[in-house]
Design a protein around this motif. Structure first.
Motif, PDB file in Angstrom:
ATOM      1  N   VAL A  86       1.054  -1.121  -0.091  1.00 29.83           N
ATOM      2  CA  VAL A  86       0.042   0.194   0.175  1.00 29.83           C
ATOM      3  C   VAL A  86       0.527   1.708  -0.215  1.00 29.83           C
ATOM      4  O   VAL A  86       0.445   2.271  -0.736  1.00 29.83           O
ATOM      5  N   ASP A  87       2.094   0.776   0.456  1.00 29.74           N
ATOM      6  CA  ASP A  87       2.651   2.656   0.958  1.00 29.74           C
ATOM      7  C   ASP A  87       3.305   2.479  -0.352  1.00 29.74           C
ATOM      8  O   ASP A  87       3.673   3.623  -1.155  1.00 29.74           O
ATOM      9  N   GLU A  88       4.077   1.760  -1.313  1.00 33.19           N
ATOM     10  CA  GLU A  88       4.356   2.012  -2.418  1.00 33.19           C
ATOM     11  C   GLU A  88       3.409   2.749  -3.345  1.00 33.19           C
ATOM     12  O   GLU A  88       3.377   3.059  -4.525  1.00 33.19           O
ATOM     13  N   MET A  89       1.956   1.750  -3.571  1.00 28.08           N
ATOM     14  CA  MET A  89       0.952   2.409  -4.717  1.00 28.08           C
ATOM     15  C   MET A  89       0.785   3.176  -4.321  1.00 28.08           C
ATOM     16  O   MET A  89       0.054   4.469  -4.604  1.00 28.08           O
ATOM     17  N   ASN A  90       0.529   4.141  -2.600  1.00 32.45           N
ATOM     18  CA  ASN A  90       0.362   5.251  -2.079  1.00 32.45           C
ATOM     19  C   ASN A  90       1.649   7.094  -2.866  1.00 32.45           C
ATOM     20  O   ASN A  90       1.037   7.104  -3.633  1.00 32.45           O
ATOM     21  N   LYS A  91       2.946   6.095  -3.003  1.00 32.96           N
ATOM     22  CA  LYS A  91       3.530   7.106  -3.727  1.00 32.96           C
ATOM     23  C   LYS A  91       3.202   7.148  -4.642  1.00 32.96           C
ATOM     24  O   LYS A  91       4.005   7.995  -5.285  1.00 32.96           O
ATOM     25  N   GLY A  93       5.883 -12.725 -18.326  1.00 37.69           N
ATOM     26  CA  GLY A  93       4.589 -11.712 -18.437  1.00 37.69           C
ATOM     27  C   GLY A  93       3.699 -11.390 -17.499  1.00 37.69           C
ATOM     28  O   GLY A  93       4.543 -10.632 -17.082  1.00 37.69           O
ATOM     29  N   ARG A  94       2.315 -11.624 -16.803  1.00 33.86           N
ATOM     30  CA  ARG A  94       1.710 -10.770 -15.973  1.00 33.86           C
ATOM     31  C   ARG A  94       1.330 -11.460 -15.039  1.00 33.86           C
ATOM     32  O   ARG A  94       0.468 -11.648 -14.090  1.00 33.86           O
ATOM     33  N   LEU A  95       1.977 -12.420 -14.230  1.00 31.51           N
ATOM     34  CA  LEU A  95       2.388 -12.965 -12.934  1.00 31.51           C
ATOM     35  C   LEU A  95       3.454 -12.247 -12.753  1.00 31.51           C
ATOM     36  O   LEU A  95       4.665 -12.439 -13.263  1.00 31.51           O
ATOM     37  N   LEU A  96       4.022 -11.609 -11.461  1.00 34.93           N
ATOM     38  CA  LEU A  96       4.036 -11.344 -10.803  1.00 34.93           C
ATOM     39  C   LEU A  96       4.394 -12.041  -9.573  1.00 34.93           C
ATOM     40  O   LEU A  96       3.813 -11.736  -8.652  1.00 34.93           O
ATOM     41  N   THR A  97       4.817 -12.460  -9.182  1.00 34.09           N
ATOM     42  CA  THR A  97       5.538 -13.111  -7.540  1.00 34.09           C
ATOM     43  C   THR A  97       7.233 -12.700  -6.755  1.00 34.09           C
ATOM     44  O   THR A  97       7.760 -12.632  -7.296  1.00 34.09           O
ATOM     45  N   GLY A  98       6.464 -12.537  -5.396  1.00 36.80           N
ATOM     46  CA  GLY A  98       7.465 -12.146  -4.705  1.00 36.80           C
ATOM     47  C   GLY A  98       7.916 -13.681  -3.594  1.00 36.80           C
ATOM     48  O   GLY A  98       6.798 -14.035  -3.107  1.00 36.80           O
ATOM     49  N   GLN A  99       8.898 -13.898  -2.668  1.00 35.25           N
ATOM     50  CA  GLN A  99       9.597 -15.047  -2.309  1.00 35.25           C
ATOM     51  C   GLN A  99       8.668 -14.592  -1.119  1.00 35.25           C
ATOM     52  O   GLN A  99       8.218 -16.077  -0.241  1.00 35.25           O
ATOM     53  N   ASN A 100       9.080 -14.200  -0.198  1.00 34.48           N
ATOM     54  CA  ASN A 100       9.061 -14.374   0.962  1.00 34.48           C
ATOM     55  C   ASN A 100       8.017 -12.378   1.616  1.00 34.48           C
ATOM     56  O   ASN A 100       8.314 -11.212   0.825  1.00 34.48           O
ATOM     57  N   PHE A 149      10.071 -10.544   3.031  1.00 30.27           N
ATOM     58  CA  PHE A 149      10.905  -9.260   2.275  1.00 30.27           C
ATOM     59  C   PHE A 149      10.624  -8.772   1.139  1.00 30.27           C
ATOM     60  O   PHE A 149      12.003  -7.689   0.533  1.00 30.27           O
ATOM     61  N   SER A 150       9.598  -8.946   0.600  1.00 30.94           N
ATOM     62  CA  SER A 150      10.133  -8.804  -0.639  1.00 30.94           C
ATOM     63  C   SER A 150       9.184  -7.948  -1.415  1.00 30.94           C
ATOM     64  O   SER A 150       7.950  -8.449  -2.751  1.00 30.94           O
ATOM     65  N   VAL A 151       8.123  -7.466  -0.882  1.00 33.09           N
ATOM     66  CA  VAL A 151       7.097  -6.883  -1.195  1.00 33.09           C
ATOM     67  C   VAL A 151       7.264  -5.258  -1.781  1.00 33.09           C
ATOM     68  O   VAL A 151       6.524  -6.154  -2.846  1.00 33.09           O
ATOM     69  N   ARG A 152       7.745  -5.134  -1.324  1.00 35.08           N
ATOM     70  CA  ARG A 152       8.542  -3.595  -2.209  1.00 35.08           C
ATOM     71  C   ARG A 152       9.138  -4.162  -3.608  1.00 35.08           C
ATOM     72  O   ARG A 152       8.160  -3.605  -4.289  1.00 35.08           O
ATOM     73  N   ALA A 153       9.739  -5.907  -3.963  1.00 41.79           N
ATOM     74  CA  ALA A 153      10.283  -5.878  -4.817  1.00 41.79           C
ATOM     75  C   ALA A 153       8.189  -6.269  -6.100  1.00 41.79           C
ATOM     76  O   ALA A 153       8.978  -5.811  -7.367  1.00 41.79           O
ATOM     77  N   VAL A 154       7.844  -6.431  -5.776  1.00 44.92           N
ATOM     78  CA  VAL A 154       6.422  -7.024  -5.961  1.00 44.92           C
ATOM     79  C   VAL A 154       6.187  -5.558  -6.671  1.00 44.92           C
ATOM     80  O   VAL A 154       5.579  -5.541  -8.003  1.00 44.92           O
TER      81      VAL A 154
END
Length: 225
Positions: A32-37, A202-209, A211-216
């Motif tokens: 949400v923080d990244e989307m807000n920015k 493609g249009r699938l974006l996934t993060g491992q753990n 600590f990967s939220v902002r990367a996604v």
């Protein structure tokens, strides 16, 4: 206006135990923080709608940015108290769906037909299906109109078998995300346990753990901005 649909769990306990679980706070708040920015609007949905519990352990892993989102009246009202029910959501309103984690999702994400239909509708209209950590559980059983698993033949990541062992929950969870993803025909990619890692196919974006939220989030923003 571009909007993102954020999916959260309603599960309060590890099923069959007295131990509490729920949403991993940072996996919603950092996104949400990244989307807000980026000035991208978000809505929140859960399998049952309404109340979303927090995994108490996630409160140990906060910083000022997470707490700022957590303390905002909008987040408290829409993300933790009054989430939408799937039947209240119009997929045409969204350019992406994002599945948060926390162990609770292992019980109420995988077999929720309504969420699967929403995700597939968003994907079929050119949108993005994204997840982080245990949130990949929501992707495992999505099938396209031909009955093929959405993740089949795709490179994905999520909370790994090794990370589940380290977390001490291997014997409690109903399945292992990594194992099921591979059974569904996905190529499961991973890095060192608890290190930041996100992958785009493609249009699938996934993060491992966790600590990967902002990367996604940043992968997604590159695609939709």
């Amino acid at each position: 206006m571009k909007k993102i649909l954020i999916v959260e769990t309603n599960v309060t306990r590890y099923q069959g135990t007295k131990d509490p679980t729920g949403l991993w706070l940072g996996e919603a708040a950092e996104f949400v923080d990244e989307m807000n920015k980026a000035k991208i609007a978000v809505d929140y949905v859960s399998p049952k709608g309404g109340f979303v519990p927090l995994d108490p352990r996630s409160m140990k892993y906060t910083d000022e940015s997470i707490m700022a989102v957590y303390e905002s009246p909008d987040f408290v009202h829409r993300a933790l108290t009054n989430t939408l029910r799937p039947n209240e959501v119009n997929p045409d309103d969204y350019v992406a769906i994002y599945y948060t984690g926390g162990h609770g999702v292992m019980w109420d994400f995988p077999n929720n037909d309504e969420l699967q239909h929403l995700a597939l509708a968003i994907y079929d209209q050119g949108g993005y299906v994204t997840s982080v950590c245990h949130g990949i559980a929501g992707l495992l059983n999505i099938k396209d109109d031909q009955g093929k698993y959405l993740i089949a033949g795709k490179t994905v990541t999520g909370f790994t078998h090794a990370e589940e062992i380290i977390a001490g929950k291997q014997s409690v969870v109903p399945f292992l995300n990594q194992k099921v993803a591979e059974e569904r025909g996905a190529s499961f990619s991973k890095k060192r346990a608890y290190s930041e890692y996100a992958v785009k196919d493609g249009r699938l974006l996934t993060g491992q753990n966790p600590f990967s939220v902002r990367a996604v989030a940043k992968l997604l923003l590159k695609e939709i901005q």
